[in-house]
Design a protein around this motif. Sequence first.
Motif, mmCIF file in Angstrom:
data_model
loop_
_atom_site.group_PDB
_atom_site.id
_atom_site.type_symbol
_atom_site.label_atom_id
_atom_site.label_comp_id
_atom_site.label_asym_id
_atom_site.label_seq_id
_atom_site.Cartn_x
_atom_site.Cartn_y
_atom_site.Cartn_z
ATOM 1 N N TYR A 1 0.683 -1.123 0.079
ATOM 2 C CA TYR A 1 0.008 0.042 -0.097
ATOM 3 C C TYR A 1 0.829 1.132 0.208
ATOM 4 C CZ TYR A 1 -4.001 2.819 1.071
ATOM 5 O OH TYR A 1 -5.193 3.664 1.009
ATOM 6 N N ASN A 2 0.265 2.389 -0.042
ATOM 7 C CA ASN A 2 0.839 3.552 -0.070
ATOM 8 C C ASN A 2 1.697 4.001 1.090
ATOM 9 O OD1 ASN A 2 -1.615 3.797 -1.830
ATOM 10 N ND2 ASN A 2 -0.463 5.627 -2.600
ATOM 11 N N SER A 3 2.777 4.595 1.028
ATOM 12 C CA SER A 3 3.489 4.961 2.097
ATOM 13 C C SER A 3 2.845 6.595 2.359
ATOM 14 C CB SER A 3 4.993 5.165 2.172
ATOM 15 O OG SER A 3 5.492 5.924 0.821
ATOM 16 N N GLY A 4 3.328 7.284 3.532
ATOM 17 C CA GLY A 4 2.969 8.827 3.692
ATOM 18 C C GLY A 4 1.613 8.900 4.417
ATOM 19 N N SER A 5 1.055 9.996 3.968
ATOM 20 C CA SER A 5 -0.368 10.289 4.647
ATOM 21 C C SER A 5 -1.304 9.249 4.374
ATOM 22 C CB SER A 5 -0.793 11.709 3.936
ATOM 23 O OG SER A 5 -1.013 11.374 2.595
ATOM 24 N N LEU A 6 -1.478 8.321 3.305
ATOM 25 C CA LEU A 6 -2.347 7.454 3.047
ATOM 26 C C LEU A 6 -2.024 6.181 3.979
ATOM 27 C CD1 LEU A 6 -3.122 7.525 -0.703
ATOM 28 C CD2 LEU A 6 -4.210 8.272 1.139
ATOM 29 N N PHE A 7 -0.710 6.095 4.197
ATOM 30 C CA PHE A 7 -0.458 4.788 5.307
ATOM 31 C C PHE A 7 -1.029 5.366 6.606
ATOM 32 C CE2 PHE A 7 2.909 5.131 8.545
ATOM 33 C CZ PHE A 7 2.737 3.589 9.188
ATOM 34 N N GLN A 8 -0.726 6.561 7.052
ATOM 35 C CA GLN A 8 -1.221 7.152 8.330
ATOM 36 C C GLN A 8 -2.672 6.843 8.581
ATOM 37 O OE1 GLN A 8 0.805 7.917 10.874
ATOM 38 N NE2 GLN A 8 2.657 8.352 9.769
ATOM 39 N N ALA A 9 -3.457 6.801 7.282
ATOM 40 C CA ALA A 9 -4.993 6.627 7.522
ATOM 41 C C ALA A 9 -5.409 5.362 7.726
ATOM 42 C CB ALA A 9 -5.614 7.116 6.102
ATOM 43 N N LEU A 10 -4.453 4.547 7.580
ATOM 44 C CA LEU A 10 -4.736 3.202 7.976
ATOM 45 C C LEU A 10 -4.670 2.781 9.388
ATOM 46 C CD1 LEU A 10 -2.554 0.997 5.232
ATOM 47 C CD2 LEU A 10 -4.967 1.599 5.265
ATOM 48 N N LYS A 11 -4.377 3.569 10.326
ATOM 49 C CA LYS A 11 -4.448 3.696 11.536
ATOM 50 C C LYS A 11 -3.339 2.507 12.063
ATOM 51 C CE LYS A 11 -9.099 5.024 12.265
ATOM 52 N NZ LYS A 11 -10.513 4.753 12.737
ATOM 53 N N PRO A 12 -1.986 2.835 11.720
ATOM 54 C CA PRO A 12 -1.185 1.544 12.013
ATOM 55 C C PRO A 12 -1.143 1.182 13.182
ATOM 56 C CG PRO A 12 -0.142 3.688 11.447
ATOM 57 C CD PRO A 12 -1.374 3.935 11.050
ATOM 58 N N GLU A 13 -1.056 2.017 14.233
ATOM 59 C CA GLU A 13 -0.945 1.472 15.751
ATOM 60 C C GLU A 13 -1.874 0.319 16.035
ATOM 61 O OE1 GLU A 13 0.994 4.365 18.621
ATOM 62 O OE2 GLU A 13 -0.401 5.524 17.363
ATOM 63 N N THR B 1 8.206 7.980 6.438
ATOM 64 C CA THR B 1 6.931 7.858 5.629
ATOM 65 C C THR B 1 6.129 6.489 6.153
ATOM 66 O OG1 THR B 1 7.694 6.743 3.682
ATOM 67 C CG2 THR B 1 7.707 9.027 3.763
ATOM 68 N N VAL B 2 6.742 5.765 6.548
ATOM 69 C CA VAL B 2 6.270 4.595 7.342
ATOM 70 C C VAL B 2 6.377 4.384 8.645
ATOM 71 C CG1 VAL B 2 6.518 3.130 5.094
ATOM 72 C CG2 VAL B 2 8.333 3.126 6.621
ATOM 73 N N THR B 3 6.398 5.548 9.268
ATOM 74 C CA THR B 3 6.498 5.488 10.807
ATOM 75 C C THR B 3 5.241 6.208 11.404
ATOM 76 O OG1 THR B 3 9.104 5.775 10.613
ATOM 77 C CG2 THR B 3 7.944 6.421 12.909
ATOM 78 N N ALA B 4 4.938 5.550 12.740
ATOM 79 C CA ALA B 4 3.766 6.366 13.239
ATOM 80 C C ALA B 4 3.997 6.446 14.699
ATOM 81 C CB ALA B 4 2.492 5.579 13.038
ATOM 82 N N ASN B 5 4.084 7.265 15.329
ATOM 83 C CA ASN B 5 4.449 7.652 16.865
ATOM 84 C C ASN B 5 5.740 6.773 17.103
ATOM 85 O OD1 ASN B 5 2.256 9.346 17.506
ATOM 86 N ND2 ASN B 5 1.110 7.431 17.621
ATOM 87 N N GLY B 6 6.921 6.711 16.432
ATOM 88 C CA GLY B 6 8.108 6.713 16.619
ATOM 89 C C GLY B 6 8.202 4.818 16.015
ATOM 90 N N LYS B 7 7.419 4.340 15.751
ATOM 91 C CA LYS B 7 7.441 2.840 15.273
ATOM 92 C C LYS B 7 7.408 2.628 13.755
ATOM 93 C CE LYS B 7 5.593 0.730 19.605
ATOM 94 N NZ LYS B 7 6.959 -0.058 19.847
ATOM 95 N N VAL B 8 8.239 1.826 13.350
ATOM 96 C CA VAL B 8 8.289 1.612 11.800
ATOM 97 C C VAL B 8 7.587 0.337 11.549
ATOM 98 C CG1 VAL B 8 9.932 0.973 9.973
ATOM 99 C CG2 VAL B 8 10.598 2.541 11.868
ATOM 100 N N TYR B 9 6.681 0.736 10.346
ATOM 101 C CA TYR B 9 5.628 -0.463 10.015
ATOM 102 C C TYR B 9 5.922 -1.185 8.746
ATOM 103 C CZ TYR B 9 3.007 0.804 14.113
ATOM 104 O OH TYR B 9 2.526 1.142 15.513
#
Length: 434
Positions: free
Chosen positions: A96-108, A130-138
Amino acid sequence: MKIGRTALLAAVSGLLALTACTPGSLGDSDGDGTALSYLVDNEPSTVKTAEALAKAFNAKYPELSIKVETRPQGGEGDNIVKTRLSTGDMTDIFAYNSGSLFQALKPEQNLAAVDDQAFVSTLDPAFKTTVTANGKVYGAPTGGTVGGGMLYNRAVYSRLGLQVPKTWADFMANNAKIKAAGVAPVIQTYQTTWTSQVIFLADYHNVASVNPTFADQYTANKVKVASTPAALRGFQRLQEVHDAGYQNSDFASAQLENGLKMIADGTGAHYPILTFAVATIAANSPDKVKDVGFFALPGDDAAKNGLTVWEPGGIYIPKTTSGAKLDAAKKFLGFVASPEGCDVQSKTVAPSGPYVVKGCTLPADVPQAIKDLQPYFDARATTPALEFLSPVKGPALEQICVEVGSGIRKAADGAELYDRDVQKQAQQLGLPGW
């Protein structure tokens, strides 16, 4: 509309026959081995690459196998990914996309972090954000980068004794000499309207070099384009090129394919575009592709010269993947994000730019314009395009850029109009602070 990698490939290649794996095809479980399901979009080159990676991974780890599944592109595909994640019905791994669209997946909430994997330390820092949310890489990257800036005709530069510019002033000075020589200095193809955005969007490295927190402030509605001098410069650059008479005479009616032919033939000296387009030049003008080079959109400070990058998409693991499958999924991500995985991808689909994995190199036979991207990565002088850092992008940007670049609207007016367009989009997205 975001300038997404798949959409751009489609713009050049046209609609190709779609392919998909059928039950019992590559990756079915064999014996007591672990079989993983892998969901990708159905763009032909994406499927081809996924199947090649699955085959190579299975050859290296015979006890592990990958079954490639496909989904539609665009909004329908986005909805499928989000629905399958929310219902716990996602495949073992998915692209899937990285960046803002990745964030929309609610990664945590939905994805498994991969910080414990060795490959994470080899990722380019710009991609990693672009694949990091709250300090974690996904995620792990799939495919190469795409550079945004100027294709230029090296033969024209050589004939006129020009040097690649590192400032906007030097770029405009080159344009004056090019025009005097009877060559169109800056090719614009406004009939293919999305191309009008490239100068504005590729200028983002220059914005971030002056305002490093711009993306966060922009998302929070704490800054505007019209009132931020560095951001306004993108529109001003469009206006300056037009006002100086540096565009091709048919800029209003020319299309993408016309622009690519002009830059290859040397009837135009510069073409602001993304480097995915180099593959089309190589296919249509193989004897001329050696004459085409690339440089980043110059800013106002040579010391901060650098490249705006459209980052690769990512491969992710949903939290529903567990046990032996989770271990195998992490191993697959590590394989993709390795020199071996990059080589598989290079042999399958021609790279559009450097990889974001340490140790991955471009093939020796890639066109010169693609080679020209590498020094920016080596110098760590790259910045992800704003759309990878913020979900805020108004749908009317390409029309506004056409107006500014055509002399219909002044830069300041275009920026104010775009700020209003962005506000409506942010409110539709429900972003806080808007």
